[in-house]
Design an enzyme around this catalytic site. Structure first.
Site, PDB file in Angstrom:
ATOM      1  N   CYS A 156      66.560  32.630  17.209  1.00  0.00           N
ATOM      2  CA  CYS A 156      65.410  32.790  18.109  1.00  0.00           C
ATOM      3  C   CYS A 156      64.234  33.503  17.440  1.00  0.00           C
ATOM      4  O   CYS A 156      63.143  33.539  17.998  1.00  0.00           O
ATOM      5  CB  CYS A 156      65.817  33.532  19.373  1.00  0.00           C
ATOM      6  SG  CYS A 156      66.781  32.495  20.466  1.00  0.00           S
TER       7      CYS A 156
HETATM    8  C1  LIG Z   1      72.974  34.898  30.568  1.00  0.00           C
HETATM    9  C2  LIG Z   1      72.551  35.861  31.661  1.00  0.00           C
HETATM   10  C3  LIG Z   1      71.386  35.292  32.436  1.00  0.00           C
HETATM   11  C4  LIG Z   1      73.712  36.057  32.626  1.00  0.00           C
HETATM   12  O1  LIG Z   1      73.371  37.029  33.594  1.00  0.00           O
HETATM   13  P1  LIG Z   1      74.358  38.258  33.921  1.00  0.00           P
HETATM   14  O2  LIG Z   1      73.743  39.012  35.006  1.00  0.00           O
HETATM   15  O3  LIG Z   1      74.643  38.952  32.621  1.00  0.00           O
HETATM   16  O4  LIG Z   1      75.602  37.491  34.488  1.00  0.00           O
HETATM   17  P2  LIG Z   1      77.137  37.608  34.074  1.00  0.00           P
HETATM   18  O5  LIG Z   1      77.415  36.632  32.965  1.00  0.00           O
HETATM   19  O6  LIG Z   1      77.533  39.024  33.851  1.00  0.00           O
HETATM   20  O7  LIG Z   1      77.797  37.089  35.400  1.00  0.00           O
HETATM   21  C5  LIG Z   1      77.672  37.782  36.661  1.00  0.00           C
HETATM   22  C6  LIG Z   1      78.501  37.079  37.698  1.00  0.00           C
HETATM   23  O8  LIG Z   1      77.886  35.817  38.007  1.00  0.00           O
HETATM   24  C7  LIG Z   1      78.825  34.757  37.774  1.00  0.00           C
HETATM   25  N1  LIG Z   1      78.102  33.597  37.227  1.00  0.00           N
HETATM   26  C8  LIG Z   1      77.874  33.315  35.924  1.00  0.00           C
HETATM   27  N2  LIG Z   1      77.190  32.172  35.813  1.00  0.00           N
HETATM   28  C9  LIG Z   1      76.989  31.716  37.070  1.00  0.00           C
HETATM   29  C10 LIG Z   1      76.340  30.572  37.592  1.00  0.00           C
HETATM   30  N3  LIG Z   1      75.764  29.674  36.787  1.00  0.00           N
HETATM   31  N4  LIG Z   1      76.290  30.423  38.923  1.00  0.00           N
HETATM   32  C11 LIG Z   1      76.873  31.329  39.750  1.00  0.00           C
HETATM   33  N5  LIG Z   1      77.499  32.421  39.306  1.00  0.00           N
HETATM   34  C12 LIG Z   1      77.559  32.620  37.977  1.00  0.00           C
HETATM   35  C13 LIG Z   1      79.810  35.309  36.780  1.00  0.00           C
HETATM   36  O9  LIG Z   1      81.042  34.629  36.872  1.00  0.00           O
HETATM   37  C14 LIG Z   1      79.907  36.742  37.215  1.00  0.00           C
HETATM   38  O10 LIG Z   1      80.772  36.827  38.323  1.00  0.00           O
HETATM   39  P3  LIG Z   1      81.734  38.123  38.508  1.00  0.00           P
HETATM   40  O11 LIG Z   1      80.790  39.295  38.666  1.00  0.00           O
HETATM   41  O12 LIG Z   1      82.511  37.778  39.724  1.00  0.00           O
HETATM   42  O13 LIG Z   1      82.534  38.190  37.241  1.00  0.00           O
HETATM   43  C15 LIG Z   1      72.148  37.223  31.057  1.00  0.00           C
HETATM   44  O14 LIG Z   1      73.268  37.913  30.590  1.00  0.00           O
HETATM   45  C16 LIG Z   1      71.145  37.097  29.946  1.00  0.00           C
HETATM   46  O15 LIG Z   1      70.115  36.470  30.050  1.00  0.00           O
HETATM   47  N6  LIG Z   1      71.399  37.778  28.840  1.00  0.00           N
HETATM   48  C17 LIG Z   1      70.414  37.830  27.802  1.00  0.00           C
HETATM   49  C18 LIG Z   1      70.829  37.109  26.603  1.00  0.00           C
HETATM   50  C19 LIG Z   1      70.163  35.807  26.353  1.00  0.00           C
HETATM   51  O16 LIG Z   1      69.666  35.110  27.189  1.00  0.00           O
HETATM   52  N7  LIG Z   1      70.248  35.427  25.112  1.00  0.00           N
HETATM   53  C20 LIG Z   1      69.822  34.134  24.681  1.00  0.00           C
HETATM   54  C21 LIG Z   1      69.581  34.146  23.244  1.00  0.00           C
HETATM   55  S1  LIG Z   1      68.253  35.272  22.856  1.00  0.00           S
END
Ligand SMILES: CC(C)(COP(=O)(O)OP(=O)(O)OC[C@H]1O[C@@H](n2cnc3c(N)ncnc32)[C@H](O)[C@@H]1OP(=O)(O)O)[C@@H](O)C(=O)NCCC(=O)NCCS
Length: 372
Positions: A156
């Site tokens: 990235c």
């Molecule tokens: C990817 C991202 C959006 C996920 O958001 P998050 O808040 O971390 O979500 P999590 O993966 O911890 O999941 C939270 C909950 O939502 C659920 N969930 C995950 N994807 C889901 C989806 N598509 N729809 C519904 N629920 C979902 C998970 O199962 C989890 O449930 P639980 O609490 O019962 O275990 C976030 O971590 C992010 O953007 N990170 C930055 C890294 C990035 O984007 N890097 C890219 C390269 S630079």
């Protein structure tokens, strides 16, 4: 040593849009078919039951509302869950080069320049469609640029790292101008069947014309400084590579596509990026409050809010840190460049801005600019 400017930018936007609603509907159909097909194995505990995705989660967790893609039908086909591209013969321009040429041409037109004004092309992207010959050389030749070109990949941060290479080449006089082009066809490396990340990426191509300041058009942005940082992490990883066939890998195996520990990335990268920007500004005796605009990497809205809050000690306004990920999703290295492309017209002469990317590696790259 020459003073260096960003003369212009160019943007290629792919032909198809996928909304969150369309994406989730296709994903949920895939889940239903999967759970039905494997009902017996799921009942025995031999296979995992998949769970539906949701538009609400995607928008709340990421800020992404839609994305552009080169092919929509393949991605939304629950039997396929990946784009479908026609293999092109070697005699035809490759897809990455084709969109690269369009973005470069747009950048040249915006600056009132031609290929004859440019001495090199850096093709900087998170994925390359082949090892060689370099897409950069294909783009260079299609444009009619003399001199040299090469491909480089810092995930990235590819575009900002290439900007430093380009700035140094122009500063030291080895080139009058360099095009940094970032064709990001992220749809081909995304695991569209993985609920945790199926919404993350979009396709695009950006180009930046880096030029000697005395040759640059009015309204260009002088590059005051660039700063790069890397530190190894496995939290964003893709194992696909030329040794995969020797390892008898299935091209669809989960580790042969993008995967990440999103929470860890969020927690580790945000403070690093804020510190990086603050330290870079300090080397030029600036403070975050001196900056009119932050064109940040576009992966997640909360990440950008965290970083600007750290820097400013308060929430940034949309004018201070513009958002394009709602429309484009994460476009890997192109994100901060799209933000700059879309949101620089109102910057006034003398105003300061920071372009900053962060991502796999980990890698962070910042470019401090001031409008002439
Ligand atoms: C990817 C991202 C959006 C996920 O958001 P998050 O808040 O971390 O979500 P999590 O993966 O911890 O999941 C939270 C909950 O939502 C659920 N969930 C995950 N994807 C889901 C989806 N598509 N729809 C519904 N629920 C979902 C998970 O199962 C989890 O449930 P639980 O609490 O019962 O275990 C976030 O971590 C992010 O953007 N990170 C930055 C890294 C990035 O984007 N890097 C890219 C390269 S630079």
């Amino acid at each position: 040593m020459h003073r260096v400017a960003i003369s212009s930018t160019g943007l290629f936007t792919p032909p198809h849009v996928i909304t969150n609603e369309e994406l989730v509907a296709a994903f949920n159909s895939y889940v239903d078919v999967h759970n039905e097909t494997h009902a017996d194995a799921i009942a025995l505990g031999a296979q995992e039951r998949l769970t539906h995705s949701s538009v609400e989660f995607i928008e709340k967790a990421s800020g992404i509302q839609r994305r552009y893609v080169m092919d929509k039908a393949g991605v939304l086909d629950p039997q396929r869950m990946r784009p479908k591209f026609e293999a092109r013969p070697d005699s035809e321009i490759s897809m990455m080069a084709e969109i690269g040429v369009l973005a470069c041409q747009a950048a040249l037109d915006a600056a009132g320049k031609t290929a004859a004004d440019v001495d090199g092309v850096l093709c900087a992207a998170a994925n390359m469609q082949r090892p060689y010959p370099a897409m950069g050389v294909e783009i260079q030749t299609a444009l009619g640029v003399q001199g040299y070109a090469f491909d480089m990949n810092v995930a990235c941060s590819s575009a900002t790292f290439a900007l430093e290479m380009a700035v140094n080449a122009v500063r030291t006089g080895s080139a009058r101008a360099i095009l940094v082009v970032s064709p990001e066809i992220t749809s081909a490396h995304l695991a569209w069947m993985d609920r945790d990340c199926h919404f993350i990426f979009g396709d695009v191509c950006t180009a930046v014309l880096v030029e000697r300041l005395d040759l640059a058009p009015a309204g260009a942005f002088e590059v005051l400084g660039t700063r790069l940082l890397t530190t190894f992490s496995n939290n964003i990883r893709n194992n696909q590579g030329f040794m995969s066939r020797a390892e008898d890998r299935d091209p669809e195996a989960r580790d042969q596509l993008f995967r990440q520990e999103g929470r860890k990335v969020f927690k580790e990268v945000c403070p690093m990026a804020a510190q990086h920007i603050e330290e870079h500004l300090a080397t030029l005796s600036f403070q975050p409050a001196d900056v009119r605009r932050f064109w940040l990497h576009q992966a997640n809205l909360s990440m950008n809010q965290f970083i600007t809050r750290r820097l400013l000690g308060r929430d940034a306004t949309p004018q201070e840190a513009p958002v394009i990920l709602d429309e484009f999703a994460n476009t890997a290295s192109a994100g901060s460049i799209i933000a700059f492309h879309r949101h620089h017209a109102d910057i006034e002469s003398g105003d300061l801005g920071v372009i900053c990317s962060f991502g796999a590696g980990y890698s962070i790259g910042s470019v401090i600019v001031r409008r002439l």
